[in-house]
Scaffold this active site. Sequence first.
Site, PDB file in Angstrom:
ATOM      1  N   PHE A 201     110.181 -56.538 -50.248  1.00  0.00           N
ATOM      2  CA  PHE A 201     110.371 -55.846 -51.528  1.00  0.00           C
ATOM      3  C   PHE A 201     109.285 -54.815 -51.764  1.00  0.00           C
ATOM      4  O   PHE A 201     108.245 -54.818 -51.084  1.00  0.00           O
ATOM      5  CB  PHE A 201     110.355 -56.859 -52.687  1.00  0.00           C
ATOM      6  CG  PHE A 201     109.051 -57.610 -52.852  1.00  0.00           C
ATOM      7  CD1 PHE A 201     107.918 -56.985 -53.371  1.00  0.00           C
ATOM      8  CD2 PHE A 201     108.945 -58.948 -52.493  1.00  0.00           C
ATOM      9  CE1 PHE A 201     106.725 -57.666 -53.533  1.00  0.00           C
ATOM     10  CE2 PHE A 201     107.749 -59.648 -52.640  1.00  0.00           C
ATOM     11  CZ  PHE A 201     106.633 -59.002 -53.163  1.00  0.00           C
ATOM     12  N   HIS A 320     100.373 -61.127 -42.388  1.00  0.00           N
ATOM     13  CA  HIS A 320     100.356 -62.590 -42.284  1.00  0.00           C
ATOM     14  C   HIS A 320     101.156 -63.094 -41.070  1.00  0.00           C
ATOM     15  O   HIS A 320     101.480 -64.279 -41.001  1.00  0.00           O
ATOM     16  CB  HIS A 320     100.810 -63.261 -43.595  1.00  0.00           C
ATOM     17  CG  HIS A 320     102.035 -62.668 -44.224  1.00  0.00           C
ATOM     18  ND1 HIS A 320     102.054 -62.196 -45.513  1.00  0.00           N
ATOM     19  CD2 HIS A 320     103.271 -62.468 -43.741  1.00  0.00           C
ATOM     20  CE1 HIS A 320     103.260 -61.743 -45.795  1.00  0.00           C
ATOM     21  NE2 HIS A 320     104.018 -61.900 -44.739  1.00  0.00           N
ATOM     22  N   PRO A 369     102.519 -62.568 -51.830  1.00  0.00           N
ATOM     23  CA  PRO A 369     103.718 -62.145 -52.551  1.00  0.00           C
ATOM     24  C   PRO A 369     104.464 -63.357 -53.095  1.00  0.00           C
ATOM     25  O   PRO A 369     104.666 -64.338 -52.384  1.00  0.00           O
ATOM     26  CB  PRO A 369     104.537 -61.443 -51.461  1.00  0.00           C
ATOM     27  CG  PRO A 369     104.120 -62.100 -50.189  1.00  0.00           C
ATOM     28  CD  PRO A 369     102.691 -62.522 -50.364  1.00  0.00           C
ATOM     29  N   GLY A 370     104.853 -63.282 -54.363  1.00  0.00           N
ATOM     30  CA  GLY A 370     105.625 -64.369 -54.963  1.00  0.00           C
ATOM     31  C   GLY A 370     107.105 -64.061 -54.899  1.00  0.00           C
ATOM     32  O   GLY A 370     107.565 -63.292 -54.061  1.00  0.00           O
ATOM     33  N   THR A 371     107.867 -64.673 -55.789  1.00  0.00           N
ATOM     34  CA  THR A 371     109.295 -64.394 -55.866  1.00  0.00           C
ATOM     35  C   THR A 371     109.569 -63.566 -57.116  1.00  0.00           C
ATOM     36  O   THR A 371     108.724 -63.446 -57.992  1.00  0.00           O
ATOM     37  CB  THR A 371     110.096 -65.703 -55.906  1.00  0.00           C
ATOM     38  OG1 THR A 371     109.598 -66.493 -56.978  1.00  0.00           O
ATOM     39  CG2 THR A 371     109.919 -66.467 -54.625  1.00  0.00           C
ATOM     40  N   HIS A 393     100.500 -67.762 -47.340  1.00  0.00           N
ATOM     41  CA  HIS A 393     101.022 -66.381 -47.321  1.00  0.00           C
ATOM     42  C   HIS A 393     102.101 -66.137 -48.363  1.00  0.00           C
ATOM     43  O   HIS A 393     102.524 -65.003 -48.549  1.00  0.00           O
ATOM     44  CB  HIS A 393     101.554 -66.034 -45.936  1.00  0.00           C
ATOM     45  CG  HIS A 393     103.000 -66.392 -45.722  1.00  0.00           C
ATOM     46  ND1 HIS A 393     103.467 -67.678 -45.836  1.00  0.00           N
ATOM     47  CD2 HIS A 393     104.073 -65.629 -45.414  1.00  0.00           C
ATOM     48  CE1 HIS A 393     104.772 -67.685 -45.602  1.00  0.00           C
ATOM     49  NE2 HIS A 393     105.168 -66.464 -45.351  1.00  0.00           N
ATOM     50  N   GLY A 396     107.285 -69.738 -49.732  1.00  0.00           N
ATOM     51  CA  GLY A 396     107.965 -70.563 -48.729  1.00  0.00           C
ATOM     52  C   GLY A 396     109.310 -71.042 -49.243  1.00  0.00           C
ATOM     53  O   GLY A 396     109.421 -71.569 -50.342  1.00  0.00           O
ATOM     54  N   LYS A 469     114.478 -54.168 -54.262  1.00  0.00           N
ATOM     55  CA  LYS A 469     114.723 -55.278 -53.340  1.00  0.00           C
ATOM     56  C   LYS A 469     115.342 -54.812 -52.037  1.00  0.00           C
ATOM     57  O   LYS A 469     116.279 -54.030 -52.038  1.00  0.00           O
ATOM     58  CB  LYS A 469     115.666 -56.264 -54.036  1.00  0.00           C
ATOM     59  CG  LYS A 469     115.595 -57.657 -53.502  1.00  0.00           C
ATOM     60  CD  LYS A 469     114.333 -58.374 -53.939  1.00  0.00           C
ATOM     61  CE  LYS A 469     114.099 -59.638 -53.128  1.00  0.00           C
ATOM     62  NZ  LYS A 469     113.608 -59.323 -51.765  1.00  0.00           N
TER      63      LYS A 469
END
Length: 470
Positions: A201, A320, A369-371, A393, A396, A469
């Site tokens: 993203f 990563h 990075p998150g969601t 990282h 997950g 996205k």
Amino acid sequence: MDLTQIDRYEFRVERRGAMRVPGVVFASRALLSDAGQSLEQVRNVATLPGIVEASYAMPDVHWGYGFPIGGVAATDPAQGGVVSPGGVGFDISCGVRLLAADLTAQELAPVLGRLMDALDPAVPRGMTRGGVWTPHDRDELRRILTDGSRHALERGHGEQRDLDRCEDGGAVDGADPGQVGERALERGLHQVGSLGSGNHFLEVQRVAEVYDAPVATAFGLHPGQVCVMIHCGSRGLGHQICGDQVRRMEQTMRQYGIQVPDRQLACAPVDSPAGQDYLAAMAAAANYGRVNRHMLAEAARRVFAEVTGARLDLVYDISHNLAKLEEHEVDGVPRWLCVHRKGATRALPPGHPDLPPDLRATGQPVLIPGTMGTASYVLTGVPGGRAFHSTCHGAGRVQSRHQAARSVSGRQLRDRLEAQGIAVRPSSWRGLAEEHPGAYKDVAAVVEAGEGAGLCRSVARLVPLGVVKG
DNA sequence: ATGTCC
């Protein structure tokens, strides 16, 4: 599974069978229950020739190709240590670039929609062919593979800080385009400056909270500030290189007398032609990945300048998915090791000589990075860091793509996010649904476990304002 | 992750 709890956030996978070292998992009990079969992969990695200390797993560990995603393994080339493409992953040099704007979220609010509408067509992604920069010819692509972001800067893209604040100064040494196959080059020609898909993203974010003000200031971050986070990798080129090299190592393993419990752990001694050729091809893909993020950042800069007049300064760029030759002390003795990090981030401590001078005192920025609906984090390396100075990282996955797409429609998710004040510009409804926040672990819990285990320290939390996205 | 199979 023979798991021994060592500490609140540390578990040991006891040695047995062909394991040369134990496994060590840094996680809370709750996160451990999400790890599932990936702990069997932690065990398998522990059998690799030349592995040192332990087969490590980060708090966001989950199932991957051969190695778990969230795995760290170091091997000693002087002891027959191997390098394995599965320990880096198919998306070689996948990583995160963070840029900070001289703009507050309050100032951005009135034009956020216009900014997102301008970013939408400016960021190539998804299935569409083409990136923001088409190299002139194959020779220029080879320059990108050899010199990484240094070549982009020479061609007038970006600024000096883009090299200074990038891991390895913008280019990994030792890249050899001669080790990159014809098909990989062909795929790479048309994807420089493109996001791809999946969890990749480009986000416009706001610094929601600062946990360590002096370090945040050194990184160039302050509360309320607007940032841009770019998460992507080396696209078809890296994927093709990984596949080509795995196939070759499946052949050469026999001649090196290496046996592994899973053929996806195909590997070769670091000090062998197959090992050296992989590292040279991997470095080329690593440089491609940096240029990819470099060029997307330039596209974002142009849009920001037009719509808001704001500048975007690089905070840091870190991969990563990479293997690196690094010096580490093992039982008090310095040794050169091949450190595989797959879905794991290097986290250099304060004072480390590889840090840029202006970050020497603070430690290395770690970008998590998150969601879409949650948050992303900026962390830093700590003195005495574990697992060869590595940490988590990201969140997950806990749901498969299929499960995720069944649990919510893309349009529903878009409406939900827009209701939260998050602008969304997807490339496909299906792709958006596959990435809904519930498909991932709680990134805050992952970061808490990483910090609790002594792998890193929290610096800032960033929340999304707008999502482009892949 | 990936021209989601050469």
